[in-house]
Design a protein around this motif. Structure first.
Motif, PDB file in Angstrom:
ATOM      1  N   ILE A 177       1.966  36.365 -46.797  1.00  0.00           N
ATOM      2  CA  ILE A 177       2.770  35.590 -47.759  1.00  0.00           C
ATOM      3  C   ILE A 177       3.905  36.477 -48.251  1.00  0.00           C
ATOM      4  CG2 ILE A 177       2.695  34.091 -49.808  1.00  0.00           C
ATOM      5  CD1 ILE A 177       0.576  33.391 -47.677  1.00  0.00           C
ATOM      6  N   SER A 178       5.105  35.974 -48.115  1.00  0.00           N
ATOM      7  CA  SER A 178       6.266  36.730 -48.571  1.00  0.00           C
ATOM      8  C   SER A 178       7.246  35.756 -49.216  1.00  0.00           C
ATOM      9  CB  SER A 178       6.901  37.442 -47.362  1.00  0.00           C
ATOM     10  OG  SER A 178       8.075  38.084 -47.742  1.00  0.00           O
ATOM     11  N   ASN A 179       7.563  35.980 -50.486  1.00  0.00           N
ATOM     12  CA  ASN A 179       8.445  35.069 -51.224  1.00  0.00           C
ATOM     13  C   ASN A 179       8.006  33.614 -51.074  1.00  0.00           C
ATOM     14  OD1 ASN A 179      10.382  37.085 -52.116  1.00  0.00           O
ATOM     15  ND2 ASN A 179      10.926  37.239 -49.959  1.00  0.00           N
ATOM     16  N   ASP A 180       6.724  33.376 -51.161  1.00  0.00           N
ATOM     17  CA  ASP A 180       6.131  32.034 -51.038  1.00  0.00           C
ATOM     18  C   ASP A 180       6.261  31.434 -49.634  1.00  0.00           C
ATOM     19  OD1 ASP A 180       5.206  32.103 -53.592  1.00  0.00           O
ATOM     20  OD2 ASP A 180       6.799  30.865 -54.443  1.00  0.00           O
ATOM     21  N   CYS A 181       6.781  32.212 -48.697  1.00  0.00           N
ATOM     22  CA  CYS A 181       6.798  31.752 -47.308  1.00  0.00           C
ATOM     23  C   CYS A 181       5.485  32.192 -46.650  1.00  0.00           C
ATOM     24  CB  CYS A 181       7.973  32.356 -46.544  1.00  0.00           C
ATOM     25  SG  CYS A 181       9.553  31.748 -47.126  1.00  0.00           S
ATOM     26  N   ILE A 182       4.894  31.305 -45.887  1.00  0.00           N
ATOM     27  CA  ILE A 182       3.583  31.568 -45.278  1.00  0.00           C
ATOM     28  C   ILE A 182       3.786  31.834 -43.793  1.00  0.00           C
ATOM     29  CG2 ILE A 182       1.257  30.645 -44.907  1.00  0.00           C
ATOM     30  CD1 ILE A 182       1.967  28.667 -47.281  1.00  0.00           C
ATOM     31  N   TRP A 183       3.565  33.086 -43.421  1.00  0.00           N
ATOM     32  CA  TRP A 183       3.773  33.527 -42.036  1.00  0.00           C
ATOM     33  C   TRP A 183       2.424  33.799 -41.372  1.00  0.00           C
ATOM     34  CZ3 TRP A 183       8.727  34.355 -39.911  1.00  0.00           C
ATOM     35  CH2 TRP A 183       9.784  34.362 -40.808  1.00  0.00           C
ATOM     36  N   THR A 184       2.414  33.682 -40.056  1.00  0.00           N
ATOM     37  CA  THR A 184       1.216  34.088 -39.318  1.00  0.00           C
ATOM     38  C   THR A 184       1.587  34.513 -37.899  1.00  0.00           C
ATOM     39  OG1 THR A 184      -1.014  33.439 -38.620  1.00  0.00           O
ATOM     40  CG2 THR A 184       0.670  31.725 -38.536  1.00  0.00           C
TER      41      THR A 184
END
Ligand code: FES
Length: 263
Positions: free
Chosen positions: A103-110
């Motif tokens: 989670i980075s700046n409310d962005c959800i990465w995977t």
């Protein structure tokens, strides 16, 4: 399906699009996942398939006291690591697979369980540092494979085609193109014809667009195309996101940012 670009970071959702303790299904590279976050902001994701009789967990419900998701068929309960929970007892081993999230700046990465081969692009952090987040728009599953959609997004001259009529674009001049590995930057000038009053009333955004637009596009392969524009009421940044849902369906959405002068 064969995963597309295994090891690439994919931005699968923005936290603002998830309700608290509301499970949501996402699909990446042909695999369904259930994702949810709790009132403390902790995020969880599991394979969207109950190991008992394969019910989709995204149709279930979240227990906010135990941070578990309950299967809609026979009410088995799993925690965010995929462990079975029965009352206060929890298994030690997961029986359904968790999806690792960043989670980075409310962005959800995977990376969807693959060894990372590319970093999460720092372009997102730069925009978050410089702009205010406005919201998410344009969320859509497009019938079309990922590569085709990527090429449309990478066609920096497509304003001159796709958006030509809407914005009455009469010319598109690309003044610079810089490429650096998986990143590229394009600067362009678009010239527009005048809009009629009827056109502006139908689409008020046209009323604030100047006759000459100076835009910048930044590409971070493969997930991100960022569009920067100056408007009379402030600077905007739109981050266009793509990821492969299946072999033939591509997910897209836009993260909207603006400089505080228009807020
Ligand atoms: S299918 Fe999930 S508990 Fe039975």
């Amino acid at each position: 399906m064969e995963p597309i670009l295994p090891g690439a970071p994919w931005l699968v959702a923005h936290k603002s699009t998830l309700g608290v303790n509301k499970p949501k299904k996402i699909t990446l590279n042909g695999q369904d996942y259930v994702i949810w976050h709790n009132q403390k902001g902790e995020m969880f994701a599991l394979d969207n398939i109950c190991p008992h009789m394969q019910a989709p967990l995204s149709n279930g419900w979240v227990c906010q006291d135990r941070d578990t998701i309950t299967c809609p068929f026979h009410a088995l309960e799993f925690d965010g690591q995929g462990r079975l929970q029965q009352g206060d007892k929890k298994d030690t081993q997961p029986i359904t697979r968790p999806l690792e999230l960043i989670i980075s700046n409310d962005c959800i990465w995977t990376y969807a369980g693959f060894e990372p081969r590319l970093p999460i692009p720092d372009l997102h952090q730069k925009i978050a540092d410089d702009y205010e987040f406005i919201g998410v728009t344009g969320e859509k599953s497009i019938q079309g494979d990922f590569l085709t959609n990527l090429m449309v997004n990478y066609d920096y001259n497509h304003q001159n085609g796709t958006h030509k009529e809407l914005f009455k674009i009469t010319s598109c001049n690309v003044s610079s193109f810089e490429e650096k590995g998986y990143y590229a930057t394009v600067k362009q000038e678009l010239t527009r014809a005048n809009n009629t009053l009827v056109e502006i009333l139908k689409n008020p955004i046209l009323g604030i667009f100047p006759k000459t637009l100076t835009n910048r596009l930044e590409y971070a392969f493969p997930s991100t195309t960022a569009f920067f524009a100056k408007t009379p009421i402030g600077d905007i940044a739109q981050i266009h996101i793509l990821y492969p849902e299946t072999a033939k369906i591509t997910k897209t959405f836009i993260l909207m940012y603006a400089k505080s002068s228009i807020l």
